[in-house]
Design a protein around this motif. Structure first.
Motif, mmCIF file in Angstrom:
data_model
loop_
_atom_site.group_PDB
_atom_site.id
_atom_site.type_symbol
_atom_site.label_atom_id
_atom_site.label_comp_id
_atom_site.label_asym_id
_atom_site.label_seq_id
_atom_site.Cartn_x
_atom_site.Cartn_y
_atom_site.Cartn_z
ATOM 1 N N MET A 298 -3.176 -32.770 -9.564
ATOM 2 C CA MET A 298 -2.983 -31.355 -9.884
ATOM 3 C C MET A 298 -3.257 -31.058 -11.354
ATOM 4 O O MET A 298 -3.635 -29.965 -11.741
ATOM 5 N N ILE A 299 -3.050 -32.058 -12.223
ATOM 6 C CA ILE A 299 -3.201 -31.800 -13.656
ATOM 7 C C ILE A 299 -4.281 -32.693 -14.255
ATOM 8 O O ILE A 299 -4.251 -33.051 -15.419
ATOM 9 N N SER A 300 -5.286 -33.042 -13.447
ATOM 10 C CA SER A 300 -6.360 -33.899 -13.926
ATOM 11 C C SER A 300 -7.232 -33.223 -14.972
ATOM 12 O O SER A 300 -8.003 -33.869 -15.669
ATOM 13 N N ASN A 301 -7.101 -31.909 -15.119
ATOM 14 C CA ASN A 301 -7.885 -31.174 -16.093
ATOM 15 C C ASN A 301 -7.300 -31.247 -17.499
ATOM 16 O O ASN A 301 -7.877 -30.721 -18.442
ATOM 17 N N ILE A 302 -6.172 -31.938 -17.658
ATOM 18 C CA ILE A 302 -5.507 -31.993 -18.947
ATOM 19 C C ILE A 302 -6.058 -33.137 -19.782
ATOM 20 O O ILE A 302 -6.124 -34.278 -19.332
ATOM 21 N N LEU A 303 -6.476 -32.826 -21.016
ATOM 22 C CA LEU A 303 -6.945 -33.857 -21.939
ATOM 23 C C LEU A 303 -5.739 -34.501 -22.617
ATOM 24 O O LEU A 303 -4.815 -33.812 -23.040
ATOM 25 N N THR A 304 -5.736 -35.838 -22.714
ATOM 26 C CA THR A 304 -4.640 -36.528 -23.362
ATOM 27 C C THR A 304 -5.189 -37.502 -24.399
ATOM 28 O O THR A 304 -6.382 -37.703 -24.515
ATOM 29 N N VAL B 294 -4.404 -17.416 -6.079
ATOM 30 C CA VAL B 294 -3.166 -17.246 -5.308
ATOM 31 C C VAL B 294 -2.562 -18.599 -4.925
ATOM 32 O O VAL B 294 -1.778 -18.699 -3.988
ATOM 33 N N SER B 295 -2.928 -19.655 -5.651
ATOM 34 C CA SER B 295 -2.335 -20.972 -5.402
ATOM 35 C C SER B 295 -0.858 -20.948 -5.787
ATOM 36 O O SER B 295 -0.388 -20.041 -6.497
ATOM 37 N N ARG B 296 -0.123 -21.934 -5.338
ATOM 38 C CA ARG B 296 1.325 -21.972 -5.591
ATOM 39 C C ARG B 296 1.660 -21.966 -7.083
ATOM 40 O O ARG B 296 2.540 -21.193 -7.506
ATOM 41 N N PRO B 297 0.989 -22.788 -7.917
ATOM 42 C CA PRO B 297 1.311 -22.726 -9.350
ATOM 43 C C PRO B 297 1.074 -21.335 -9.946
ATOM 44 O O PRO B 297 1.838 -20.887 -10.809
ATOM 45 N N MET B 298 0.036 -20.652 -9.485
ATOM 46 C CA MET B 298 -0.256 -19.322 -10.014
ATOM 47 C C MET B 298 0.781 -18.300 -9.549
ATOM 48 O O MET B 298 1.163 -17.401 -10.314
ATOM 49 N N ARG B 299 1.243 -18.423 -8.335
ATOM 50 C CA ARG B 299 2.286 -17.503 -7.860
ATOM 51 C C ARG B 299 3.572 -17.700 -8.664
ATOM 52 O O ARG B 299 4.233 -16.720 -9.044
ATOM 53 N N ILE B 300 3.898 -18.960 -8.907
ATOM 54 C CA ILE B 300 5.085 -19.250 -9.723
ATOM 55 C C ILE B 300 4.894 -18.724 -11.137
ATOM 56 O O ILE B 300 5.803 -18.144 -11.753
ATOM 57 N N ARG B 301 3.691 -18.894 -11.653
ATOM 58 C CA ARG B 301 3.378 -18.460 -13.014
ATOM 59 C C ARG B 301 3.550 -16.954 -13.173
ATOM 60 O O ARG B 301 4.089 -16.475 -14.185
ATOM 61 N N VAL B 302 3.107 -16.192 -12.180
ATOM 62 C CA VAL B 302 3.222 -14.736 -12.237
ATOM 63 C C VAL B 302 4.690 -14.314 -12.303
ATOM 64 O O VAL B 302 5.071 -13.439 -13.089
ATOM 65 N N ALA C 32 0.089 -26.624 -14.683
ATOM 66 C CA ALA C 32 -0.179 -27.048 -13.308
ATOM 67 C C ALA C 32 -1.259 -26.206 -12.640
ATOM 68 O O ALA C 32 -1.653 -26.497 -11.509
ATOM 69 N N ALA C 33 -1.745 -25.167 -13.314
ATOM 70 C CA ALA C 33 -2.754 -24.283 -12.718
ATOM 71 C C ALA C 33 -4.028 -25.071 -12.418
ATOM 72 O O ALA C 33 -4.400 -25.977 -13.159
ATOM 73 N N PRO C 34 -4.724 -24.749 -11.322
ATOM 74 C CA PRO C 34 -5.953 -25.465 -10.950
ATOM 75 C C PRO C 34 -6.993 -25.441 -12.060
ATOM 76 O O PRO C 34 -7.111 -24.465 -12.818
ATOM 77 N N ALA C 35 -7.773 -26.528 -12.148
ATOM 78 C CA ALA C 35 -8.786 -26.656 -13.202
ATOM 79 C C ALA C 35 -9.886 -25.615 -13.059
ATOM 80 O O ALA C 35 -10.609 -25.340 -14.017
ATOM 81 N N ARG D 255 -3.071 -26.878 -22.189
ATOM 82 C CA ARG D 255 -3.980 -27.656 -21.339
ATOM 83 C C ARG D 255 -4.702 -28.732 -22.164
ATOM 84 O O ARG D 255 -5.722 -29.265 -21.751
ATOM 85 N N THR D 256 -4.170 -29.012 -23.355
ATOM 86 C CA THR D 256 -4.738 -30.053 -24.217
ATOM 87 C C THR D 256 -3.607 -30.951 -24.715
ATOM 88 O O THR D 256 -2.671 -30.466 -25.339
ATOM 89 N N GLY D 257 -3.685 -32.238 -24.462
ATOM 90 C CA GLY D 257 -2.667 -33.167 -24.916
ATOM 91 C C GLY D 257 -1.456 -33.205 -24.003
ATOM 92 O O GLY D 257 -1.421 -32.572 -22.944
ATOM 93 N N GLU D 258 -0.443 -33.940 -24.431
ATOM 94 C CA GLU D 258 0.785 -34.094 -23.657
ATOM 95 C C GLU D 258 1.750 -32.965 -23.983
ATOM 96 O O GLU D 258 1.884 -32.557 -25.143
ATOM 97 N N VAL D 259 2.445 -32.469 -22.962
ATOM 98 C CA VAL D 259 3.392 -31.378 -23.166
ATOM 99 C C VAL D 259 4.426 -31.742 -24.226
ATOM 100 O O VAL D 259 4.737 -30.951 -25.116
ATOM 101 N N SER D 260 4.988 -32.953 -24.142
ATOM 102 C CA SER D 260 6.043 -33.361 -25.068
ATOM 103 C C SER D 260 5.539 -33.515 -26.500
ATOM 104 O O SER D 260 6.330 -33.489 -27.444
ATOM 105 N N ALA D 261 4.229 -33.663 -26.697
ATOM 106 C CA ALA D 261 3.654 -33.787 -28.036
ATOM 107 C C ALA D 261 3.249 -32.437 -28.610
ATOM 108 O O ALA D 261 3.413 -32.183 -29.807
ATOM 109 N N VAL D 262 2.730 -31.562 -27.767
ATOM 110 C CA VAL D 262 2.182 -30.281 -28.223
ATOM 111 C C VAL D 262 3.247 -29.184 -28.304
ATOM 112 O O VAL D 262 3.303 -28.425 -29.274
#
Length: 295
Positions: A1-7, A74-82, A176-179, A239-246
């Motif tokens: 789900m989060i393969s689009n994230i650069l780390t 309209v994916s689940r992450p986007m619905r939650i995001r809204v 978590a939004a789709p790439a 969408r760049t790096g690790e959440v805990s770092a950024v």
């Protein structure tokens, strides 16, 4: 789900720069919104702000030949995001309209703590007991600022807390939004969510539409332009790096927001606000220092 994230180290550095830029511009946006709230109902501000941002992001998407709607919208992450976007924007704008900008900004700084905790629970990022302790201490800082159970406590402070929780949920859902969804598309639907928030509040409040004067129109335009720029930087950061770092670099908004509140609106800083801010920021700095550890 989060393969689009650069780390990686370079990605963390880049994400941190995007985050700092986002926080500086968001503070400017807050100042414009607070100035506009002196003349316009909050619901109307949200509607105009949301429509302006949506038009800009839609134009950016079309210039890049991106479709404005695909099934992933309209994916689940986007619905939650809204849902979290609506909650965050509505309650935070209410907070900066009826409470000091510096106070609302300080409370908002608990967002990184909630996001880091959420990253551990939702994405499985490793957060050891020391960082959990830092998160707890940071939340204690929020309690110190709002002073529940004392004569200084105001229920209006709860508006900023609810807004903070909404923004934390939005940031996690954005990760978590789709790439397939670009920053422009995320921005488009994020700002359309603000229109929904403003419409709901306007109906509930029953306030009449007010024709803005030149000065108020300038503030609205400034809020829209700075909001689009800040939003774009934030989506890049998340969408760049690790959440805990950024994410801990969101604390830089504290400096920008307090400075604008004091300089532009003549606000003062209490000792409890400074103490609470110190606890929150110290917790964030500790999390940054411990980000490469599992403890």
């Amino acid at each position: 789900m989060i393969s689009n994230i650069l780390t990686g180290h370079k990605a963390n550095m880049l994400g941190s720069i995007w985050m700092i830029a986002s926080m500086a511009i968001f503070a400017i946006e807050d100042a414009f919104v607070k100035a506009a709230s002196n003349a316009l109902p909050v619901g109307q501000i949200l509607i105009i702000f949301g429509l302006g941002g949506a038009v800009i992001f839609a134009s950016m998407a079309r210039l890049n030949n991106e479709p404005l709607f695909i099934k992933d919208v309209v994916s689940r992450p986007m619905r939650i995001r809204v849902v979290f976007e609506i909650i965050g924007r509505l309650f935070y704008v209410l907070a900066i309209a009826v409470t000091p900008l510096s106070s609302a900004t300080v409370i908002l700084q608990a967002t990184p703590l909630v996001v880091v905790a959420g990253a551990a629970m939702v994405f499985g990022e490793r957060v050891g007991w020391r960082r959990w302790s830092a998160i707890f201490i940071g939340l204690v800082g929020v309690i110190v600022i709002i002073q529940p159970g004392t004569d200084s406590f105001s229920m209006l402070s709860v508006l900023a807390i609810i807004g903070m929780i909404g923004f934390a949920g939005r940031d996690l859902a954005s990760r978590a939004a789709p790439a397939t969804l670009s920053t422009s598309i995320l921005g488009l639907y994020g700002f359309l969510s603000i229109v929904v928030a403003g419409s709901i509040f306007s109906i509930w409040q029953g306030a009449s539409f007010v024709l803005p004067d030149v000065y108020t129109s300038f503030n609205l335009a400034g809020a829209i332009l700075s909001g689009v720029a800040a939003y774009s930087c934030l989506m890049k950061a998340m969408r760049t790096g690790e959440v805990s770092a950024v994410t801990p670099f969101r604390y830089t908004r504290l400096l920008f927001g307090i400075t604008l509140g004091v300089v532009l609106f003549g606000e003062s800083l209490s000792s409890t606000m400074l103490l609470g801010s110190g606890l929150i920021v110290s917790s964030g700095l500790f999390i940054i220092w411990r980000r490469n550890s599992v403890e």
